[in-house]
Design an enzyme around this catalytic site. Structure first.
Site, PDB file in Angstrom:
ATOM      1  N   GLY A 150     -22.140 -27.657 -20.662  1.00 45.13           N
ATOM      2  CA  GLY A 150     -23.410 -27.855 -19.995  1.00 45.13           C
ATOM      3  C   GLY A 150     -24.487 -28.254 -20.995  1.00 45.13           C
ATOM      4  O   GLY A 150     -24.343 -28.063 -22.202  1.00 45.13           O
ATOM      5  N   CYS A 151     -25.591 -28.792 -20.485  1.00 40.06           N
ATOM      6  CA  CYS A 151     -26.648 -29.287 -21.371  1.00 40.06           C
ATOM      7  C   CYS A 151     -27.395 -28.150 -22.068  1.00 40.06           C
ATOM      8  O   CYS A 151     -27.581 -28.175 -23.284  1.00 40.06           O
ATOM      9  CB  CYS A 151     -27.611 -30.195 -20.609  1.00 40.06           C
TER      10      CYS A 151
END
Length: 348
Positions: A150-151
């Site tokens: 995920g970012c």
């Protein structure tokens, strides 16, 4: 020999960023492009900036459309990748942009997601430290199934892992406040993401331990520390389209000098092309990393508060999503890790 790569979910932000990078990749041929409700439209209908692919038709996402490729990128909503991946040939390299295979703990998945737990794949953050001194990169070489990170976990994990792996910071007093651009929420039209709502305003969301990226962040940092790490994470929505600026703090463990702290971060990432510890006194901005595959960070010590402060910036769509996918594809396919990935941002 050019590798043939398909992208499922090609009409979304993640799929579009993967395509932007693959267009410039020296050894990739872009194969089937698929979507669900947007099947039958063209790439240009959704990504007007992708001129070389503007006239390409988007097909329906089916196993038949995806199967005959060297690799498949799944840029699909959370909970939908598992069913597609299960039907693809075992020799096909599959990289999932979603969360379906990121978590090793089934109970953590059940707490934060409302679909059945699908298991875990090798985690696609090559630079991530482990407590034995190794990095996650070695688990991606030649892998056929990879879960892209995920970012928020990308930027937070890389920001704090050096201190935890070296035993310089305590694992139970970690606080992160991170501001993200609106593209992190995808393309769906929602009132909180409309320009009239976001422009000139900042807001918090998923406050008090309910954000879905928390178990992923804690999983990564615990792997670096060799012990359980607990994180208080507060995300903010910023009036910008892309980028994350994360302020990460943790209490020092024992008598550690600012010089020792800084040298730990600098030495840890000295040979990593996509992690840059900035010169002392220079602080990262989201504008510096726009469009690049780089995480830029600065580390300092608040002597009075006895805390380490790491501020880190990343483009949530490049290194935070599409760039991570391409980096993992390169490792899995036996290509140079940096192939097709920009090290420079766009300014002004």
């Amino acid at each position: 020999m050019r590798m043939r790569i398909a992208v499922a979910g090609a009409s979304g932000y993640a799929g579009g960023e993967v395509l932007r990078l693959l267009i410039g990749h020296p050894t990739v041929h872009i194969g089937a492009l698929t979507a669900a409700s947007n099947a039958g439209s063209t790439v240009g209908d959704h990504h007007s900036h992708l001129f070389p692919l503007a006239d390409r038709k988007i097909q329906e996402t089916t196993v038949e459309a995806l199967a005959d490729h060297d690799a498949v990128v799944l840029a699909l909503p959370h909970g939908t990748s598992a069913g597609v991946a299960a039907q693809l040939p075992p020799h096909t390299i599959v990289v999932d942009c979603g969360a379906d295979f990121r978590l090793r703990d089934a109970s953590a998945w059940a707490r934060f997601y409302d679909t059945p737990y699908a298991g875990s794949w090798p985690y696609g953050l090559p630079e991530l430290l482990r407590d034995d001194g190794s990095r996650q990169r070695q688990h991606l070489l030649g892998a056929t199934r990879i879960a892209a990170p995920g970012c928020y976990p990308t930027v937070v994990s890389l920001a704090l892992a050096p201190g935890l792996q070296a035993g310089l910071i305590q694992p139970h007093d970690v606080v992160v406040v991170a501001a993200s651009g609106t593209s992190g929420a995808g393309r769906s039209l929602r009132a909180p993401l409309m320009a009239s709502t976001v422009m000139g305003s900042m807001s918090s969301y998923s406050v008090a331990g309910v954000h879905r990226h928390i178990p992923e962040i804690e999983q990564n940092l615990s792997a670096a520390a060799g012990e359980s790490v607990q994180v208080s994470f507060t995300p903010l929505l910023a009036p910008m389209s892309r980028g994350i600026l994360a302020t990460c703090t943790a209490r020092l463990r024992g008598a550690v000098t600012p010089e020792q702290v800084r040298s730990t971060w600098v030495e840890t990432y000295a040979d990593e092309p996509y992690v840059r510890v900035l010169p002392a006194g220079r602080w990262p901005t989201t504008g510096d990393v726009l469009g690049s595959n780089v995480v830029a960070m600065q580390v300092a010590v608040d002597v009075d508060a006895e805390r380490v402060i790491v501020v880190a910036a990343v483009d949530n769509l490049t290194k935070g999503t599409g760039g991570a996918v391409v980096q993992c594809l390169n490792l899995a396919l036996g290509l140079p890790e940096t192939a097709g990935l920009p090290m420079t941002g766009v300014a002004p």
